[in-house]
Write a protein that holds these residues in place. Structure first.
Motif, PDB file in Angstrom:
ATOM      1  N   VAL A   7      27.589  45.754  13.517  1.00  0.00           N
ATOM      2  CA  VAL A   7      28.202  46.625  14.526  1.00  0.00           C
ATOM      3  C   VAL A   7      27.191  47.635  15.052  1.00  0.00           C
ATOM      4  O   VAL A   7      27.057  47.846  16.263  1.00  0.00           O
ATOM      5  N   GLY A   8      26.462  48.297  14.148  1.00  0.00           N
ATOM      6  CA  GLY A   8      25.499  49.304  14.573  1.00  0.00           C
ATOM      7  C   GLY A   8      24.137  48.751  14.928  1.00  0.00           C
ATOM      8  O   GLY A   8      23.276  49.493  15.420  1.00  0.00           O
ATOM      9  N   SER A  55      32.306  53.095   6.576  1.00  0.00           N
ATOM     10  CA  SER A  55      32.121  53.521   7.962  1.00  0.00           C
ATOM     11  C   SER A  55      31.381  54.843   8.033  1.00  0.00           C
ATOM     12  O   SER A  55      30.584  55.079   8.939  1.00  0.00           O
ATOM     13  N   THR A 108      30.358  47.334   4.054  1.00  0.00           N
ATOM     14  CA  THR A 108      29.077  47.696   4.666  1.00  0.00           C
ATOM     15  C   THR A 108      28.305  46.445   5.048  1.00  0.00           C
ATOM     16  O   THR A 108      27.763  46.350   6.162  1.00  0.00           O
ATOM     17  N   MET A 152      29.949  44.798   8.074  1.00  0.00           N
ATOM     18  CA  MET A 152      29.955  45.558   9.314  1.00  0.00           C
ATOM     19  C   MET A 152      28.576  45.964   9.828  1.00  0.00           C
ATOM     20  O   MET A 152      28.489  46.520  10.933  1.00  0.00           O
ATOM     21  N   LEU A 153      27.518  45.711   9.093  1.00  0.00           N
ATOM     22  CA  LEU A 153      26.194  46.125   9.545  1.00  0.00           C
ATOM     23  C   LEU A 153      25.866  45.687  10.973  1.00  0.00           C
ATOM     24  O   LEU A 153      25.256  46.452  11.728  1.00  0.00           O
ATOM     25  N   VAL A 172      27.752  51.993   7.706  1.00  0.00           N
ATOM     26  CA  VAL A 172      27.394  51.578   9.063  1.00  0.00           C
ATOM     27  C   VAL A 172      26.482  52.593   9.760  1.00  0.00           C
ATOM     28  O   VAL A 172      25.440  52.213  10.319  1.00  0.00           O
ATOM     29  N   THR A 186      22.659  51.948  10.811  1.00  0.00           N
ATOM     30  CA  THR A 186      22.192  52.164  12.184  1.00  0.00           C
ATOM     31  C   THR A 186      20.938  53.026  12.211  1.00  0.00           C
ATOM     32  O   THR A 186      19.949  52.700  12.884  1.00  0.00           O
ATOM     33  N   ARG A 241      28.832  49.972  20.106  1.00  0.00           N
ATOM     34  CA  ARG A 241      27.508  50.461  20.493  1.00  0.00           C
ATOM     35  C   ARG A 241      27.235  50.224  21.976  1.00  0.00           C
ATOM     36  O   ARG A 241      26.918  51.175  22.707  1.00  0.00           O
ATOM     37  N   LEU A 272      29.258  57.384  15.112  1.00  0.00           N
ATOM     38  CA  LEU A 272      29.796  56.511  14.078  1.00  0.00           C
ATOM     39  C   LEU A 272      30.047  57.286  12.785  1.00  0.00           C
ATOM     40  O   LEU A 272      30.997  57.013  12.049  1.00  0.00           O
ATOM     41  N   THR A 310      33.689  46.073  17.389  1.00  0.00           N
ATOM     42  CA  THR A 310      32.464  45.283  17.212  1.00  0.00           C
ATOM     43  C   THR A 310      31.439  45.618  18.284  1.00  0.00           C
ATOM     44  O   THR A 310      30.228  45.575  18.033  1.00  0.00           O
TER      45      THR A 310
END
Length: 403
Positions: free
Chosen positions: A43-44, A156, A37, A40-41, A160, A164, A239, A257, A236
């Motif tokens: 990404v959103g 995920s 998490t 990957m934060l 994420v 978001t 969005r 997501l 990546t």
């Protein structure tokens, strides 16, 4: 988390009693959820982060590249040194990194914060990758490994998308603050629930590299490199891709997501069962699904409904990547699981970094939707490698890391 113990007569160190195994597995699953998490934060949050820090989306995506690269370099070096206390220190470093990201007034500060996140996640993930099979009886090792890696898929599903949503409601910095709080929970759980397990075999970094002489392990690591690089070259920038292709807003992106993540959890457990029987077949199916889905997104994802279908397929495919490739690696090096796991984590995170970097270059140089073509081509490379390379053959009972 691991403890090297020498016994008289040169006998190998014995694992600690396994009666505390399942609480430890749960702590490891929470740990993988938290580190993924945290990683990957962006990404959103890519669009608002880039706007706030004054950088384009391709540059903002480097926050993922930096973290993955640092984790790749730190994981093999940290595994031989880790004890439970050191693991807690690394989780604390992860917490500090997320706090720094939440505070970052400029991109340079964000880079420093993401370096700290990379150091923390490299150590945590490297140990979690090979430890699950030692915490429970052999007959439950496959389930334990899938449970630990479900933390990646659940990140995920919850991490994420929740980041978001929180970023849209309270600002992207609030998402990093929440990740820091979750890291504090992991710190307590690791201290209370993980037993003291001795290292099964101490392998220095050079020795770990020599394991790659085995063509089965080498093939598995190459498959990881192609699959993960291809996935993150596209994911990546999911969005801005969805915004451009489907014309959806922030709220719908969060839903998509979430759909992706739910499918990823299912894919994790389906692939875990399949990989224990035949890692090659399982990865051929995964690679085919990923290549076709990623390539189709710009052409078939024009409506939210079609985009949702494609995200389900993408989640089912990628949800099984971690557990399937980890199973391959552990089967290829059953006598050096911790060293092989450190190589696995190093390659995996280097691929995340390379994928985010490649996607950023393509997005800024060609166009954001072109990242899907790049990703699909790399996944196709994984398919070729899986089919042509040597694969390990599971022994009965077919579980990763069978002793």
């Amino acid at each position: 988390m691991t403890q090297v113990q020498e016994s008289s007569g040169g006998r190998a160190a014995r694992p600690a009693p396994r009666r505390t195994g399942w609480p430890g597995v749960a702590a490891l699953a929470l740990g993988t959820f938290t580190v993924v998490t945290s990683e990957m934060l962006p990404v959103g949050l890519l669009t608002p982060m880039g706007r706030s820090l004054g950088v384009p989306e391709g540059v903002a995506g480097l926050t993922l590249t930096i973290t993955g690269l640092v984790a790749a370099l730190s994981a093999p070096a940290l595994v031989p040194l880790l004890r439970r206390t050191a693991l807690c220190v690394l989780v604390a470093v992860l917490v500090v990194g997320n706090l720094g990201a939440a505070w970052a007034p400029d991109f340079a500060t964000m880079v420093v914060a993401r370096v700290l996140v990379g150091v923390g996640m490299g150590g945590v993930w490297a140990v979690a990758a090979g430890l699950a099979v030692r915490l429970v009886p052999a007959k439950s090792a496959g389930t334990a490994t899938s449970l630990v890696f479900s933390g990646i898929a659940v990140a995920s599903v919850l991490g994420v998308p929740a980041g978001t949503y929180l970023g849209d409601l309270a600002g992207w910095r609030a998402a990093f603050l929440a990740a820091a709080g979750l890291g504090a929970v992991v710190l307590v759980a690791a201290a209370l629930l993980l037993p003291r397990l001795p290292a099964e075999r101490t392998v220095p970094f050079g020795g770990a590299l020599r394991l790659t002489r085995d063509p089965r392990l080498r093939t598995g690591l190459l498959v990881v490199a192609f699959l993960v690089t291809g996935h993150f070259a596209a994911y990546t920038y999911i969005r801005p891709v969805l915004e451009d292709v489907s014309g959806v807003g922030a709220g719908t992106i969060g839903v998509l997501l979430l759909v992706y993540g739910i499918a990823g959890v299912a894919g994790n457990f389906l692939a875990g069962a399949g990989a224990a029987r035949s890692p090659r077949t399982t990865l051929l199916v995964i690679g085919t699904v990923l290549a076709l889905t990623v390539a189709a997104l710009p052409w078939l994802g024009g409506s939210p409904a079609l985009a949702a279908v494609l995200m389900v397929l993408w989640g089912l495919g990628y949800g099984g990547v971690s557990v399937s490739t980890q199973t391959w690696v552990l089967l290829a090096a059953p006598d050096a699981r911790e060293a092989a796991s450190s190589l696995f984590v190093g390659v995996f995170n280097a691929a995340i970094a390379l994928g985010a970097l490649a996607g950023g270059l393509v997005a800024d140089g060609v166009g954001v939707t072109a990242v899907t073509v790049t990703g699909a081509a790399l996944v196709a490379g994984a398919l070729v490698t899986t089919a042509a390379g040597r694969a390990p053959v599971p022994e009965a009972p077919a579980v990763p890391g069978k002793t």
